[in-house]
Motif scaffolding. Structure first.
Motif, PDB file in Angstrom:
ATOM      1  N   PHE A 225      72.207  39.435 105.234  1.00 26.82           N
ATOM      2  CA  PHE A 225      73.095  39.968 105.349  1.00 26.82           C
ATOM      3  C   PHE A 225      72.562  41.153 104.618  1.00 26.82           C
ATOM      4  CE2 PHE A 225      74.734  42.173 101.330  1.00 26.82           C
ATOM      5  CZ  PHE A 225      75.513  43.009 102.259  1.00 26.82           C
ATOM      6  N   LYS A 226      71.160  41.250 104.278  1.00 25.81           N
ATOM      7  CA  LYS A 226      70.002  42.454 103.903  1.00 25.81           C
ATOM      8  C   LYS A 226      70.166  42.645 105.112  1.00 25.81           C
ATOM      9  CE  LYS A 226      66.391  39.257 103.266  1.00 25.81           C
ATOM     10  NZ  LYS A 226      64.912  38.971 101.868  1.00 25.81           N
TER      11      LYS A 226
ATOM     12  N   MET B 224      80.314  40.889 101.843  1.00 25.57           N
ATOM     13  CA  MET B 224      79.003  39.695 102.220  1.00 25.57           C
ATOM     14  C   MET B 224      80.549  38.898 103.457  1.00 25.57           C
ATOM     15  SD  MET B 224      76.483  37.752 100.934  1.00 25.57           S
ATOM     16  CE  MET B 224      76.269  36.466 102.192  1.00 25.57           C
TER      17      MET B 224
ATOM     18  N   SER C 264      74.327  33.975 104.727  1.00 24.12           N
ATOM     19  CA  SER C 264      73.935  34.362 104.140  1.00 24.12           C
ATOM     20  C   SER C 264      72.861  35.425 104.027  1.00 24.12           C
ATOM     21  CB  SER C 264      72.767  33.405 104.827  1.00 24.12           C
ATOM     22  OG  SER C 264      72.450  33.630 105.639  1.00 24.12           O
ATOM     23  N   TYR C 265      72.718  35.630 102.468  1.00 24.56           N
ATOM     24  CA  TYR C 265      72.559  36.746 102.220  1.00 24.56           C
ATOM     25  C   TYR C 265      70.987  37.551 102.501  1.00 24.56           C
ATOM     26  CZ  TYR C 265      70.777  40.790  99.055  1.00 24.56           C
ATOM     27  OH  TYR C 265      70.287  41.863  98.406  1.00 24.56           O
TER      28      TYR C 265
ATOM     29  N   VAL D  58      77.884  42.202  96.620  1.00 24.20           N
ATOM     30  CA  VAL D  58      77.314  42.118  97.604  1.00 24.20           C
ATOM     31  C   VAL D  58      78.059  41.369  98.054  1.00 24.20           C
ATOM     32  CG1 VAL D  58      75.567  40.396  98.345  1.00 24.20           C
ATOM     33  CG2 VAL D  58      75.002  42.202  96.648  1.00 24.20           C
ATOM     34  N   GLU D  59      79.194  39.925  97.098  1.00 24.31           N
ATOM     35  CA  GLU D  59      79.787  39.102  97.430  1.00 24.31           C
ATOM     36  C   GLU D  59      80.876  39.333  98.400  1.00 24.31           C
ATOM     37  OE1 GLU D  59      78.469  39.740  94.424  1.00 24.31           O
ATOM     38  OE2 GLU D  59      77.147  37.305  94.073  1.00 24.31           O
TER      39      GLU D  59
END
Length: 442
Positions: A414-415, A403, A410-411, A399-400
């Motif tokens: 992103f989600k 991104m 920010s997650y 994920v990192e």
């Protein structure tokens, strides 16, 4: 047209017996000046001449200044209160000038001075109470906001404020009352939301939430610029519906790349651009500004159009192959408008038989609205960025890392771009926890 200039200064020649000097507001139009008394007095050492504002000095620093009396020492809260009053004065003058400009009327220093003297005493200026009809209307203030932010905000984002103005004016016509800042509060938000649901029947809850959020942003801006209002609007909670995330699966992405487009030029170019977006996570706005000087070795380095942040995108074999295909063009890729690109991509996806039925659920108030579309009708240029994020995760990137590639900070944001497939979810469960034997009946 003339322009109003505003400057705050202290009058050292008017120091009172306590050792305080008055703060004056100097306004000028076409080299003609007027002085406005703010009725604010301050120790000379607490004034920052270059920045035209009061400054806090701790007791040790304050005591070093000649003539500084311990009884006149200003706390930090006092300084904040003084500066807040000065901001209100400037904002009120700016608002008056904006009124002349938006009406395309010439104005003089006397016009500004007279309008200010007749305005609200909330800023600390002595004068008659402001009549109710002169309290700023929220709908008309939107014109001021748009004008002030025209140079720094994207045209599309300011368009939302114009839509809000239309809805507010429709609400005023329906309710028979002009909406001013002193009327807006929790009760207004509840009533305005009901109006949008019941009377503006083309809007769904997602659009309504956007309008209410825009109104809250506008009120925050007005509050910071000295306009007083009912603060209870902050207690209103905006309910947001979670949106469907439309992405291509691995098999659909492969079908799109390999389908026969029969030599149709617009389809071939649109597919190449879309595949490039899928391989780089670019938005359309970044593709539109993409130039050859942004290509630095094995990366693309540019400033994101949205958010104005520096962004480095590593190239990969797919994105590099497409760039090489169009190496003879002045720009790295063919140029197609956002509207046409989304239209052509829908056509290409239909050719690739990306036709899985997708149910779209929306709400208008409590009413549920359902529609089913073949997936190709829901694909747009922005689907490329979402497909990049989803396929990158499914192919094993963290994920990192994804991104960083996509420029998300920010997650939470992103989600909203990720739609991991059911097949991937099952295979990941098997990879982590092991394969399960098929249960036999009986």
């Amino acid at each position: 047209m003339a322009k109003l200039t505003i400057r705050f200064e202290t009058r050292q020649d008017k120091m009172n017996q306590e050792g305080l000097v008055p703060i004056s507001c100097m306004i000028s139009v076409s080299q003609k000046r007027k002085r406005i008394a703010t009725e604010i007095n301050i120790p000379p050492c607490n004034w920052d001449k270059s920045n035209q504002k009061a400054i806090y000095l701790n007791k040790k620093v304050y005591s070093k200044h000649a003539g500084a009396s311990a009884t006149l020492f200003l706390m930090e809260s006092d300084i904040n209160r003084i500066n807040s009053r000065l901001i209100k004065i400037k904002s009120q003058l700016d608002f008056i000038e904006d009124g002349f400009r938006l009406a395309d009327k010439e104005y003089s220093i006397e016009d500004i001075y007279s309008a200010f003297k007749n305005s609200n005493t909330a800023t600390g200026i002595k004068g008659p109470q402001k009549p109710t009809e002169r309290i700023p209307g929220v709908a008309e203030f939107i014109d001021t906001y748009v004008e002030r932010n025209r140079a720094s905000r994207a045209k599309k984002s300011l368009g939302v404020y114009k839509q809000l103005k239309n809805h507010l004016e429709a609400y005023e016509a329906w309710s028979g009352r002009r909406i001013t800042f002193d009327l807006i509060g929790l009760s207004f938000f509840e009533e305005f939301q009901s109006f949008l649901i019941e009377k503006r029947t083309t809007l769904n809850n997602i659009t309504i939430a956007k309008q209410l959020s825009t109104l809250k942003t506008l009120l925050g801006y007005a509050r910071k610029h000295g306009i007083e209002m009912n603060q209870s609007y902050r207690d209103f909670t905006i309910k947001r519906q979670k949106l469907e995330v439309i992405t291509l699966s691995e098999s659909e992405y492969k079908a799109l790349k390999e389908c026969d487009l029969k030599g149709v030029s617009r389809h071939i170019k649109a597919r190449d651009i879309f595949i490039f977006l899928c391989a780089t996570s670019m938005r359309y706005s970044d593709y539109a500004q993409f130039k050859r000087e942004h290509i630095k070795g094995h990366t693309i380095q540019l400033t994101m159009k949205k958010g104005s942040k520096p962004w480095e995108i590593p190239l990969n074999p797919i994105s590099m192959e497409i760039l090489e295909k169009y190496s003879d063009l002045a720009y790295p890729l063919p140029k197609i408008s956002n509207q046409k690109l989304s239209k052509y991509i829908k056509e290409v996806c239909e050719v690739a038989k990306i036709n899985e039925p997708v149910e779209i659920v929306r709400f208008r108030g409590a009413e549920e609205l359902k529609q089913v579309f073949p997936k190709h009708q829901l694909v747009s240029a922005h689907t490329g960025r979402k497909t990049f994020c989803t396929l990158s995760l499914e192919r094993g990137a963290s994920v990192e890392t994804v991104m960083k590639w996509s420029g998300h900070e920010s997650y939470a944001s992103f989600k909203r771009y990720v739609n991991l497939s059911r097949t991937h979810s099952i295979s990941e469960m098997e990879r982590v926890w092991g394969k399960m034997d098929i249960l036999k009946a009986g």
